[in-house]
Write a protein that holds these residues in place. Structure first.
Motif, PDB file in Angstrom:
ATOM      1  N   LEU A  28      -6.355  -4.305  -2.273  1.00  0.00           N
ATOM      2  CA  LEU A  28      -5.595  -3.587  -3.114  1.00  0.00           C
ATOM      3  C   LEU A  28      -5.524  -4.039  -4.684  1.00  0.00           C
ATOM      4  CD1 LEU A  28      -2.394  -3.229  -0.835  1.00  0.00           C
ATOM      5  CD2 LEU A  28      -4.339  -1.501  -1.101  1.00  0.00           C
TER       6      LEU A  28
ATOM      7  N   GLN B 229      -4.750   4.449  -8.609  1.00  0.00           N
ATOM      8  CA  GLN B 229      -5.871   3.347  -8.346  1.00  0.00           C
ATOM      9  C   GLN B 229      -6.685   3.402  -9.776  1.00  0.00           C
ATOM     10  OE1 GLN B 229      -9.114   4.310  -5.615  1.00  0.00           O
ATOM     11  NE2 GLN B 229      -8.577   2.217  -4.799  1.00  0.00           N
TER      12      GLN B 229
ATOM     13  N   LYS C 236       0.788  -1.087   0.121  1.00  0.00           N
ATOM     14  CA  LYS C 236       0.027   0.146  -0.065  1.00  0.00           C
ATOM     15  C   LYS C 236       0.906   1.208  -0.004  1.00  0.00           C
ATOM     16  CE  LYS C 236      -4.057   2.033   2.391  1.00  0.00           C
ATOM     17  NZ  LYS C 236      -4.886   2.085   3.429  1.00  0.00           N
TER      18      LYS C 236
ATOM     19  N   TYR D  93      -3.988   1.823  -5.593  1.00  0.00           N
ATOM     20  CA  TYR D  93      -4.240   2.610  -4.256  1.00  0.00           C
ATOM     21  C   TYR D  93      -3.562   3.813  -4.836  1.00  0.00           C
ATOM     22  CZ  TYR D  93      -4.283   4.714   0.168  1.00  0.00           C
ATOM     23  OH  TYR D  93      -4.510   5.593   1.534  1.00  0.00           O
TER      24      TYR D  93
END
Length: 485
Positions: free
Chosen positions: A378, A386, A79, A382
């Protein structure tokens, strides 16, 4: 070195996590498991999260000599890499992961192949400027216009197979409908669907696969033809860019912002868009049906309570999404956790593994359609990069699941079938998915009105109440106490 600690790593700063024979670019020895890792072998191809379990538990960041990439497997680290696109550039996202032979390069040159930057692999500030310029077609109000067509297509394709008792959902439905929707979304005429399927598979193998030297030439032929096809469609659109469709909108936008929406960008996006707008949704839908039919109680819960569909789709995207991994390159010396990452290092970030990280998801290997944080997955990436089409994909998958649970609740997997996948690092879904059902139990034979009772859902991520668990309250009555002397 730059100080950018991530929360997902467990070993001490500056300490090499394992010992082995090979040496990583940061000078640390490569562990035996890291040296053995090969995403083109069956373990990863069949089940990426399971293949990376050892990494999540023992070595969340490791160097793979077979790939020449650093591999990242934990949720927090993946992330953060997605979030920090200044240090971890997406510039290599579409780079061919297998070096291309000279013959294949020569083949691509014959077609004037010049795939360049798209929204997927573009750095700032150019990326966000173009993204904002081309975002209108992806707003919830615009996506709503595609819902009636998608519902009609789904019913039409179901009508074709409803009385057959058996079908390959991929071949007979789950590939063609997303492709038709993608072409409609882009504003491309619905022609040459079989050819486009061949082209898009070739593009996947060309970019994320490991074709042999001989296969590379055949793949290059298909990719070259795909490139020229995209160019011809683009030129035809230029003659009349009026009407709906993302590419027509982009052509109109070019007149306002010629320095932002360039000719080469439009050609690259035309080709990339055909793949991105349908292949991932087709794979995700096939993964979803396989997963739910393998978990019969969950399937029956959805049949009994269709309000669970939005969260069920989201949980399937978490558990077995169609996008397993993305790639980034370090623009400076940095760290992931306490692992030193030199400038220029290539990273394979395994979102499929991150989605099964028990540091973020409780009991991650359980398919739990009541999970309250399943939208944290995910699979769509992200941050700034995204997936722009995430809500179109959600809409398609929800409509598929709503139609099947309403019209074929007795659906089941054909037993003992072998699932195969196009070998590549990043995109996965079964090439075929055989299902069967007893036609005599089709609900519409008893109740034709069921065909009209189509449930619709709010476009976008599911709301918290969509995952509410049923609770049974049992009344308990205490018995009077009896005292004895």
């Amino acid at each position: 070195m730059a100080d950018h600690p991530f929360s997902g790593s467990s070993h001490l700063a500056g300490h090499c996590p394992m010992s082995g024979l090979a040496v990583a670019p940061n000078g640390c020895p490569v562990s035996p498991k890291a040296a053995d890792f090969d995403p083109f072998e069956s373990a990863y191809q069949l089940d990426p999260p399971e293949a990376l379990r050892w990494s999540r538990d023992q070595e969340p960041v490791f160097y793979s000599p077979k790939l020449g990439y650093w591999v990242v497997s934990r949720y927090a680290d993946v992330k953060e890499i997605f979030r920090n696109n200044q240090i971890f550039s997406p510039a290599i996202a579409l780079e061919k992961i297998t070096p291309v032979s000279q013959k294949a390069q020569d083949t691509l040159k014959r077609y004037d192949y010049a795939m360049n930057r798209t929204l997927v692999n573009e750095d700032e500030p150019a990326h966000m400027e173009r993204r904002r310029a081309l975002m209108e077609s992806f707003t919830l109000d615009e996506l709503k216009h595609h819902e009636p067509m998608l519902q009609s297509l789904t019913q039409e394709y179901l009508d074709r197979i409803i009385d057959n008792g058996e079908a390959d959902l991929v071949d007979e439905m789950l590939w063609e409908i997303p492709l038709t929707v993608a072409l409609n979304f882009l504003g491309i005429p619905e022609e040459d669907m079989d050819t486009l399927r061949k082209y898009s598979i070739a593009h996947t193998v060309n970019t994320w696969g490991r074709p042999s030297t001989e296969e590379q030439v055949a793949v290059a032929e298909a990719v070259g033809n795909f490139w020229q096809y995209a160019g011809k469609v683009l030129e035809k659109m230029r003659q009349d860019p009026s009407g709906h469709g993302w590419m027509k909108y982009a052509i109109r936008k070019q007149k306002e912002l010629p320095e932002v929406v360039t000719d080469s960008y439009l050609h690259s996006m035309m080709m990339a868009g055909i793949v991105a707008a349908h292949e991932t949704t087709a794979h995700a839908s096939a993964n979803m049906f396989r997963l739910l039919l393998e978990n019969r109680e969950v399937w029956e819960d959805i049949c009994d309570n269709p309000t669970l569909i939005p969260n069920a789709v989201e949980e399937c995207l978490r558990y077995s999404g169609s996008v397993a991994a993305w790639r980034r390159i370090a623009t400076t010396d940095t760290r992931i956790g306490d692992t030193e990452i030199p400038e220029g290092s290539k990273l394979l970030i395994i979102s499929a593994s991150a989605n099964h990280d028990d540091r973020h998801f409780e009991n991650p290997d359980d398919l739990d359609i009541y999970r309250d944080n399943t939208t944290d997955h995910l699979t769509f990436g992200y941050g700034a990069h995204q997936c722009m089409g995430k809500n179109l994909a959600r809409m398609e998958m929800r409509i598929f699941l709503e139609a099947f649970t309403r019209r074929l609740p007795q659906l089941e997997l054909v037993p003992n079938q072998t699932f195969t996948f196009v070998p590549n690092t990043s995109f996965r879904g079964p090439e075929h998915l055989w299902v069967r059902w007893d036609q005599g139990q089709n609900p519409e034979r008893r109740d034709p009105g069921i065909l009209e009772r189509i449930r619709t859902f709010t476009i976008g991520a599911p709301a918290p109440h969509d995952s509410a668990r049923p609770v049974r309250v049992a009344m308990w009555q205490s018995r009077p106490k009896v005292w004895s002397a």
